[in-house]
Enzyme design. Sequence first.
Site, PDB file in Angstrom:
ATOM      1  N   ARG A  77      57.870  67.028  43.947  1.00  0.00           N
ATOM      2  CA  ARG A  77      57.041  66.428  42.904  1.00  0.00           C
ATOM      3  C   ARG A  77      55.971  65.568  43.557  1.00  0.00           C
ATOM      4  O   ARG A  77      56.290  64.639  44.297  1.00  0.00           O
ATOM      5  CB  ARG A  77      57.881  65.585  41.947  1.00  0.00           C
ATOM      6  N   HIS A 121      49.298  59.778  37.969  1.00  0.00           N
ATOM      7  CA  HIS A 121      50.214  58.762  38.520  1.00  0.00           C
ATOM      8  C   HIS A 121      49.378  57.529  38.836  1.00  0.00           C
ATOM      9  O   HIS A 121      49.301  57.058  39.975  1.00  0.00           O
ATOM     10  CB  HIS A 121      50.929  59.286  39.774  1.00  0.00           C
ATOM     11  N   GLU A 166      55.059  57.549  33.647  1.00  0.00           N
ATOM     12  CA  GLU A 166      55.427  56.222  33.164  1.00  0.00           C
ATOM     13  C   GLU A 166      54.322  55.505  32.375  1.00  0.00           C
ATOM     14  O   GLU A 166      53.787  54.457  32.781  1.00  0.00           O
ATOM     15  CB  GLU A 166      55.864  55.336  34.338  1.00  0.00           C
ATOM     16  N   ASN A 295      62.529  58.629  34.929  1.00  0.00           N
ATOM     17  CA  ASN A 295      62.683  57.841  36.152  1.00  0.00           C
ATOM     18  C   ASN A 295      63.695  56.748  35.849  1.00  0.00           C
ATOM     19  O   ASN A 295      63.471  55.956  34.919  1.00  0.00           O
ATOM     20  CB  ASN A 295      61.359  57.203  36.565  1.00  0.00           C
ATOM     21  N   TYR A 297      66.107  53.698  37.611  1.00  0.00           N
ATOM     22  CA  TYR A 297      66.381  52.885  38.791  1.00  0.00           C
ATOM     23  C   TYR A 297      67.504  51.892  38.592  1.00  0.00           C
ATOM     24  O   TYR A 297      68.256  51.590  39.511  1.00  0.00           O
ATOM     25  CB  TYR A 297      65.112  52.166  39.260  1.00  0.00           C
ATOM     26  N   GLU A 353      62.483  60.689  39.141  1.00  0.00           N
ATOM     27  CA  GLU A 353      62.578  59.653  40.176  1.00  0.00           C
ATOM     28  C   GLU A 353      63.900  58.906  40.079  1.00  0.00           C
ATOM     29  O   GLU A 353      64.308  58.528  38.988  1.00  0.00           O
ATOM     30  CB  GLU A 353      61.463  58.589  40.041  1.00  0.00           C
TER      31      GLU A 353
END
Length: 445
Positions: A77, A121, A166, A295, A297, A353
């Site tokens: 990606r 991005h 995002e 994504n 985290y 991600e």
Amino acid sequence: MPKHVFPVDFVWGAATAAYQIEGAVREDGRGESIWDRFSHTPGKIQGGDTGDVACDHYHRYREDVALMREMGLKGYRFSIAWPRIVPAGKGALNPKGLDFYNALVDRLLANGITPYATLYHWELPQLLQDRGGWDNRDTAAYFAEYAAVVFESLGDRVRHWITLNEPSVVAYNGHAIGEHAPGFTDYALAVRVSHHLNLAHARAVAAYRQLNQGGVIGTTLNLTSVYPAGNAPEDGAAARIADGMYNRWFLDPVLKGAYPRDILELFGQKLQAPVIQAGDLERIAAAPIDFLGLNYYSRLLVRSAPSSPFGYEAVRGAGPCTAMGWEIYPDGLYDLLVRLDRDYGHPRLLVTENGAAFDDPLQAGRVADPERIAYLREHFLAARRAIESGVRLEGYFVWSLLDNFEWAHGYSRRFGLIYVDYPTQERIWKDSARWYQGVIRQNGV
Ligand SMILES: CO[C@H](O)c1c[n+]2c([nH]1)[C@H](O)[C@@H](O)[C@H](O)[C@H]2CO
């Protein structure tokens, strides 16, 4: 043999982004982006770092694809820099920019690696920012025009597209708290920006459908699992508001074609009448996605805070943290995947991600990073449990292939599977890279 085997066609990948790795910011016709301007503004980036050189990937992409091949990646990606393709953001194209991404895609395919391309991005052309940026509705149309150019140039070989990376971070970090480019601190602006980003996404999806190229298109949202810090009813209410603002405000438009009513009312005073215009929601609803990228985290723990702007505040979790100060909480990934499956109609999902920054000292030419191996292993197991629960998780992209420019933190944070010695640009495999190579080879942990 691994104890937890993944589906036979599971896409093991790694992810990067243009501004964070490419460098060559004034080469071959690339225009200025808001991140060039922001990173060159004194005081914005730790250590005064910029993405001017980064990992020099623009010149070293052949070497980097060879690393991906050796690691055994099934997918890669990456993002396409809008200012390389349309330097002014609209109008004239830059053929050398298209040449670079065509060469990258051809080399990926020649090495058996499937390209997953992110169209945005965060690198908005600065000249568009000078005309209002994402606060200007016209930017959504310029984005779709740029996207169409990229689809036509690469769409015969790139079959997996992500419109935005995002939108919530673009809106909040860039326009509400000022930590990211373009550096505004205006919450009402951030909410307007979030809507225009949704319009941009929908226009790009529509442009892709019109070309009938036969691939798939989605978006990438940074999502989290929100938990109340205590058992009090007001903490539960706080968690619902936080979940609404960070998750549902971005999930519902792209997956349900409408904004969540509770948050729309909460934002009521922020979304001045002209922002959601007649036809906007129909346009968004008319652009369904083929898959959702997420994504993940860490989790978000919140408690009631009546004096805070939206009535809640984040609470630090009790678990160990990464070098970003983010709590390590793999169960939050499982809970998120299962929730998405349950609440949003069993969608096709990709973890676009997941990864961690740790100190990663280079000692005698080696980087021992047992914490990253443990982090990834626990999150892979959480993903495996979700698949066993019926979630349509089709792939997992580790952030990141390489150490790179970590936005406001500059080069002070290392997320890579591969260590980058920036003065020499040497790429050095961390232990986690070798471990991941084994995970891919045996398709499991
Ligand atoms: C809360 O983390 C966010 O979801 C997030 C984390 N990250 C991101 N989004 C961005 O997509 C990457 O460009 C960052 O480099 C990466 C690491 O910080």
